[in-house]
Design an enzyme around this catalytic site. Structure first.
Site, PDB file in Angstrom:
ATOM      1  N   GLU A   1       1.068  -1.103  -0.354  1.00 53.11           N
ATOM      2  CA  GLU A   1       0.229   0.419  -0.275  1.00 53.11           C
ATOM      3  C   GLU A   1       1.027   1.288   0.067  1.00 53.11           C
ATOM      4  O   GLU A   1       1.900   1.573   0.299  1.00 53.11           O
ATOM      5  CB  GLU A   1      -0.643   0.298   1.046  1.00 53.11           C
ATOM      6  CG  GLU A   1      -1.526  -1.134   0.828  1.00 53.11           C
ATOM      7  CD  GLU A   1      -3.044  -1.137   2.783  1.00 53.11           C
ATOM      8  OE1 GLU A   1      -3.925  -2.480   2.197  1.00 53.11           O
ATOM      9  OE2 GLU A   1      -3.315  -0.793   3.202  1.00 53.11           O
TER      10      GLU A   1
ATOM     11  N   CYS B   1       2.850   8.431   1.297  1.00 47.55           N
ATOM     12  CA  CYS B   1       4.076   7.606   2.330  1.00 47.55           C
ATOM     13  C   CYS B   1       4.348   6.044   1.004  1.00 47.55           C
ATOM     14  O   CYS B   1       2.986   5.622   0.790  1.00 47.55           O
ATOM     15  CB  CYS B   1       2.839   7.811   3.226  1.00 47.55           C
ATOM     16  SG  CYS B   1       3.581   6.635   4.815  1.00 47.55           S
TER      17      CYS B   1
ATOM     18  N   CYS C   1       6.670  -7.261   6.599  1.00 48.17           N
ATOM     19  CA  CYS C   1       7.563  -6.771   7.463  1.00 48.17           C
ATOM     20  C   CYS C   1       8.282  -7.883   8.535  1.00 48.17           C
ATOM     21  O   CYS C   1       7.234  -8.966   8.963  1.00 48.17           O
ATOM     22  CB  CYS C   1       7.208  -5.685   8.420  1.00 48.17           C
ATOM     23  SG  CYS C   1       8.267  -4.818   9.496  1.00 48.17           S
TER      24      CYS C   1
ATOM     25  N   CYS D   1       6.882  -5.755  15.950  1.00 52.74           N
ATOM     26  CA  CYS D   1       5.898  -4.423  16.725  1.00 52.74           C
ATOM     27  C   CYS D   1       4.378  -5.139  17.331  1.00 52.74           C
ATOM     28  O   CYS D   1       4.178  -5.054  16.121  1.00 52.74           O
ATOM     29  CB  CYS D   1       6.438  -3.139  15.713  1.00 52.74           C
ATOM     30  SG  CYS D   1       8.224  -2.895  15.547  1.00 52.74           S
TER      31      CYS D   1
ATOM     32  N   CYS E   1       1.521  -2.513  15.808  1.00 57.72           N
ATOM     33  CA  CYS E   1       1.451  -2.052  14.233  1.00 57.72           C
ATOM     34  C   CYS E   1       0.685  -3.633  13.351  1.00 57.72           C
ATOM     35  O   CYS E   1       1.131  -4.352  13.009  1.00 57.72           O
ATOM     36  CB  CYS E   1       2.930  -2.368  13.841  1.00 57.72           C
ATOM     37  SG  CYS E   1       2.473  -1.925  11.917  1.00 57.72           S
TER      38      CYS E   1
ATOM     39  N   CYS F   1      -0.543   5.357   9.549  1.00 59.74           N
ATOM     40  CA  CYS F   1       0.120   4.637   9.761  1.00 59.74           C
ATOM     41  C   CYS F   1      -0.325   3.141  11.068  1.00 59.74           C
ATOM     42  O   CYS F   1      -1.369   3.124  12.370  1.00 59.74           O
ATOM     43  CB  CYS F   1       0.571   5.542  11.544  1.00 59.74           C
ATOM     44  SG  CYS F   1       0.822   7.164  11.253  1.00 59.74           S
TER      45      CYS F   1
HETATM   46  N1  SAH Z   1       9.792   0.150  10.056  1.00 64.63           N
HETATM   47  C1  SAH Z   1       9.684   1.537  10.099  1.00 64.63           C
HETATM   48  C2  SAH Z   1       8.606   2.461   8.993  1.00 64.63           C
HETATM   49  C3  SAH Z   1       7.353   2.302   8.868  1.00 64.63           C
HETATM   50  S1  SAH Z   1       6.999   3.421   9.822  1.00 64.63           S
HETATM   51  C4  SAH Z   1      10.094   2.085  11.371  1.00 64.63           C
HETATM   52  O1  SAH Z   1       9.487   1.454  12.312  1.00 64.63           O
HETATM   53  O2  SAH Z   1       9.944   3.305  11.455  1.00 64.63           O
HETATM   54  C5  SAH Z   1       5.066   3.633  10.028  1.00 64.63           C
HETATM   55  C6  SAH Z   1       4.961   4.043  11.774  1.00 64.63           C
HETATM   56  O3  SAH Z   1       3.644   4.358  12.352  1.00 64.63           O
HETATM   57  C7  SAH Z   1       5.931   4.131  13.010  1.00 64.63           C
HETATM   58  O4  SAH Z   1       6.839   4.898  13.232  1.00 64.63           O
HETATM   59  C8  SAH Z   1       4.972   2.583  13.419  1.00 64.63           C
HETATM   60  O5  SAH Z   1       5.918   2.457  15.121  1.00 64.63           O
HETATM   61  C9  SAH Z   1       3.793   3.826  13.290  1.00 64.63           C
HETATM   62  N2  SAH Z   1       2.861   2.418  13.588  1.00 64.63           N
HETATM   63  C10 SAH Z   1       2.419   1.588  13.129  1.00 64.63           C
HETATM   64  N3  SAH Z   1       1.767   0.959  13.433  1.00 64.63           N
HETATM   65  C11 SAH Z   1       0.807   1.724  14.679  1.00 64.63           C
HETATM   66  C12 SAH Z   1      -0.471   2.217  14.830  1.00 64.63           C
HETATM   67  N4  SAH Z   1      -1.132   1.673  14.795  1.00 64.63           N
HETATM   68  N5  SAH Z   1      -0.839   3.606  15.318  1.00 64.63           N
HETATM   69  C13 SAH Z   1      -0.620   4.557  14.927  1.00 64.63           C
HETATM   70  N6  SAH Z   1       1.127   4.953  14.352  1.00 64.63           N
HETATM   71  C14 SAH Z   1       1.575   2.970  14.537  1.00 64.63           C
END
Ligand code: SAH
Length: 344
Positions: A79, A92, A99, A103, A106, A322
């Site tokens: 996406e 974005c 991935c 985490c 996410c 995000c």
């Molecule tokens: N893997 C990289 C790039 C992804 S960036 C990284 O971790 O930085 C995507 C951003 O959104 C990251 O800061 C991630 O931690 C955040 N994110 C992931 N899941 C989320 C959620 N459910 N709600 C809000 N932010 C989230």
């Protein structure tokens, strides 16, 4: 490409001409590249293809955010999201199919991992998006914050970002290209050496115990090492700052004590904090902190002299916010299977 044109017996500047056609004029048909000779166009048609990634679906949110699902080979889809603002348009971009990190907050993580995207598949997201946006909106900023951990696909991501900044391609300034990482420390040092883009770090916790749980790669590269890598990155340019992303999880990482620990951790690092309200997804076990709590958290940080913004949630009515990007991943890590078995 220069070497390729030379191998055809052509001048090397043909490479920049073709780049301009593709990236600046959105022209992928060799016949329309009118500053190339007819003979060269015929040769190119025989030997090359210019293939833009295929957009499968397109959705527009009520706030104007647009999300595209893009096909990457037979079984995979990623996406890509465009976030329009008054003076800029941010794309974005995804770096991997799924991935490999896990985490806990996410949704991309829950899908498991298939493979790295190729350079063409990364830069192709800009091409496909700009093509759909037409002349009415321009991509002015790129954030490598879509699906995947960009620093685990280092070479391809760096090449694609160089193209984004190249005058013959998208010509974006290095301040307008941001790479976000969960903290792959060795790759952060490499990045500092080879590519001067803006850096964002997904922090989410100010102590190792909690970060080990939320961002498991912390078990390998704990906060002390992560902070050293951040200091190394800002050393390069005097006015450089790093953006630290911090997802607000109700009752998990949002207390005043957490905010104070964050101030202490980021002492001596030129930092900006971006608080991200947690975006829920199916089966997620967290809740977003309340507005009052997020506000209080921001106040404490600001009093501690940390520039802190709250990321406005965009595109959540089409699951484009995000952590909500899922695409379609032919999982090779079997993680989603394990999660299903665990009743998750
Ligand atoms: N893997 C990289 C790039 C992804 S960036 C990284 O971790 O930085 C995507 C951003 O959104 C990251 O800061 C991630 O931690 C955040 N994110 C992931 N899941 C989320 C959620 N459910 N709600 C809000 N932010 C989230």
């Amino acid at each position: 490409m220069e070497a390729f044109f030379v191998s055809l017996g052509e001048k090397s500047f043909r490479a920049t001409q073709v780049m301009k056609w593709i990236y600046q004029e959105q022209v992928v048909d060799f016949d329309e590249m009118t500053n190339l000779s007819k003979a060269l166009r015929a040769k190119l048609k025989e030997q090359c293809v210019i293939e833009a990634p295929e957009i499968i679906t397109e959705q527009t949110a009520s706030d104007g955010t647009r999300k595209w699902v893009i096909q990457m080979g037979c079984d995979n889809r990623v996406e890509c999201v465009f976030i329009p603002e008054e003076k800029r348009g941010t794309l974005c971009v995804s770096s991997q199919v799924g991935c490999a990190l896990a985490c806990t907050f996410c949704s991309t993580a829950q899908q498991g991992f298939n493979r790295n995207l190729k350079v063409s598949e990364i830069i192709g997201q800009l091409y496909a998006a700009q093509n759909r946006l037409g002349d009415e909106k321009r991509i002015t900023n790129v954030v490598m914050m879509g699906m995947g951990e960009p620093l685990l696909n280092f070479d391809n991501v760096v090449s694609a970002m160089n193209l984004m900044m190249d005058d013959f391609a998208y010509g974006l300034s290095k301040r307008r290209v941001t790479i976000s990482t969960s903290g792959v420390v060795p790759a952060m040092y490499r990045l500092t050496e080879v590519c001067d883009v803006s850096l964002a770090v997904s922090l989410h916790a100010a102590n190792d115990e909690l970060r080990d749980e939320l961002v498991p790669i912390n078990q390998k590269y704990p906060l002390k090492e992560l902070m050293e890598a951040c200091r190394d990155n800002v050393k390069l340019a005097p006015r450089r700052t790093i953006t630290f992303e911090y997802v607000m999880l109700d009752g998990i990482n949002d207390s005043v004590a957490d905010a104070k620990a964050l101030i202490k951790l980021l002492k001596n690092i030129p930092a900006k904090i971006n608080l991200i309200p947690f975006n829920p997804f199916p089966n997620s076990s967290y809740q977003c902190s309340s507005e009052v709590v997020i506000q209080r958290f921001q106040d404490v940080l600001m009093k501690g002299s940390l520039v802190t913004t709250i990321r406005r949630t965009r595109g959540d009515d089409i699951d484009a916010a995000c952590g909500q990007l899922v695409g379609k991943v032919k999982d090779k890590s079997r993680r989603h299977l394990k999660l299903q078995l665990a009743g998750n």
